[in-house]
Motif scaffolding. Sequence first.
Motif, short mmCIF file in Angstrom:
data_model
loop_
_atom_site.label_atom_id
_atom_site.label_comp_id
_atom_site.label_asym_id
_atom_site.label_seq_id
_atom_site.Cartn_x
_atom_site.Cartn_y
_atom_site.Cartn_z
N ASN A 10 0.81 -1.22 0.00
CA ASN A 10 0.00 0.00 0.00
C ASN A 10 0.85 1.28 0.00
N PHE A 11 2.14 1.18 -0.29
CA PHE A 11 3.06 2.32 -0.31
C PHE A 11 3.73 2.38 -1.67
N LYS A 12 3.28 3.30 -2.51
CA LYS A 12 3.82 3.40 -3.87
C LYS A 12 4.56 4.73 -4.01
N ILE A 13 5.85 4.64 -4.29
CA ILE A 13 6.65 5.84 -4.51
C ILE A 13 6.43 6.29 -5.96
N GLU A 14 5.83 7.46 -6.11
CA GLU A 14 5.58 8.02 -7.44
C GLU A 14 6.82 8.75 -7.97
N MET A 15 7.50 9.47 -7.06
CA MET A 15 8.67 10.24 -7.45
C MET A 15 9.54 10.43 -6.21
N PHE A 16 10.85 10.34 -6.38
CA PHE A 16 11.79 10.55 -5.29
C PHE A 16 12.95 11.32 -5.90
N VAL A 17 13.13 12.57 -5.52
CA VAL A 17 14.15 13.43 -6.13
C VAL A 17 14.99 14.09 -5.05
N VAL A 18 16.19 14.54 -5.42
CA VAL A 18 17.06 15.29 -4.52
C VAL A 18 17.18 16.72 -5.02
N ARG A 19 17.46 17.64 -4.09
CA ARG A 19 17.69 19.03 -4.47
C ARG A 19 19.12 19.14 -5.01
N VAL A 20 19.28 19.71 -6.17
CA VAL A 20 20.59 19.85 -6.82
C VAL A 20 21.46 20.79 -5.99
N GLY A 21 22.66 20.35 -5.68
CA GLY A 21 23.61 21.17 -4.94
C GLY A 21 23.26 21.36 -3.48
N ASP A 22 22.38 20.52 -2.94
CA ASP A 22 21.92 20.68 -1.55
C ASP A 22 21.71 19.29 -0.96
N TRP A 23 21.57 19.24 0.35
CA TRP A 23 21.27 17.99 1.03
C TRP A 23 19.77 17.92 1.21
N GLY A 24 19.17 16.84 0.77
CA GLY A 24 17.73 16.67 0.96
C GLY A 24 17.01 16.52 -0.36
N GLY A 25 15.74 16.27 -0.26
CA GLY A 25 14.95 16.10 -1.46
C GLY A 25 13.48 15.97 -1.14
N TYR A 26 12.76 15.41 -2.08
CA TYR A 26 11.31 15.30 -1.97
C TYR A 26 10.85 13.93 -2.47
N MET A 27 9.77 13.46 -1.87
CA MET A 27 9.18 12.20 -2.30
C MET A 27 7.68 12.41 -2.45
N LEU A 28 7.14 11.92 -3.53
CA LEU A 28 5.70 11.87 -3.72
C LEU A 28 5.32 10.40 -3.66
N ALA A 29 4.55 10.05 -2.64
CA ALA A 29 4.17 8.66 -2.45
C ALA A 29 2.67 8.55 -2.29
N ASP A 30 2.12 7.43 -2.69
CA ASP A 30 0.69 7.16 -2.54
C ASP A 30 0.55 6.06 -1.50
N CYS A 31 -0.19 6.36 -0.43
CA CYS A 31 -0.37 5.40 0.65
C CYS A 31 -1.69 5.68 1.35
N ASP A 32 -2.42 4.63 1.70
CA ASP A 32 -3.73 4.81 2.34
C ASP A 32 -3.69 4.60 3.85
N ASP A 33 -2.50 4.49 4.44
CA ASP A 33 -2.39 4.21 5.86
C ASP A 33 -1.30 5.09 6.48
N PRO A 34 -1.68 6.03 7.37
CA PRO A 34 -0.67 6.91 7.96
C PRO A 34 0.37 6.17 8.79
N THR A 35 0.03 5.02 9.33
CA THR A 35 1.03 4.28 10.10
C THR A 35 2.13 3.72 9.20
N THR A 36 1.79 3.38 7.97
CA THR A 36 2.80 2.93 7.01
C THR A 36 3.75 4.07 6.67
N VAL A 37 3.21 5.27 6.50
CA VAL A 37 4.05 6.44 6.22
C VAL A 37 4.96 6.70 7.42
N HIS A 38 4.42 6.64 8.62
CA HIS A 38 5.21 6.87 9.83
C HIS A 38 6.31 5.81 9.96
N LYS A 39 5.99 4.60 9.66
CA LYS A 39 6.98 3.52 9.72
C LYS A 39 8.13 3.78 8.76
#
Length: 77
Positions: A10-39
């Motif tokens: 139930n956890f599908k990563i749609e997009m996972f990117v990093v910020r160019v020249g920086d530490w960190g990034g962004y993830m777009l994920a589809d999930c129907d359970d907040p406990t799965t996201v927290h895990k």
Amino acid sequence: VFRRWEAPANFKIEMFVVRVGDWGGYMLADCDDPTTVHKFCSMLPAFEFQARAVMPVADAVRVELEMIEWRDGLGLA
């Protein structure tokens, strides 16, 4: 960590990117359970996560219109 991690069904990563020249990034994920996201967030304690629930605009407008109609029907001027 990611080589050994398997995403739950139930956890599908749609997009996972990093910020160019920086530490960190962004993830777009589809999930129907907040406990799965927290895990998932708990798996990587060195990262800072900000989970934001979103929904399609059409769904948001539909429920907003339903509530406007309900509120208008209360007769409170």
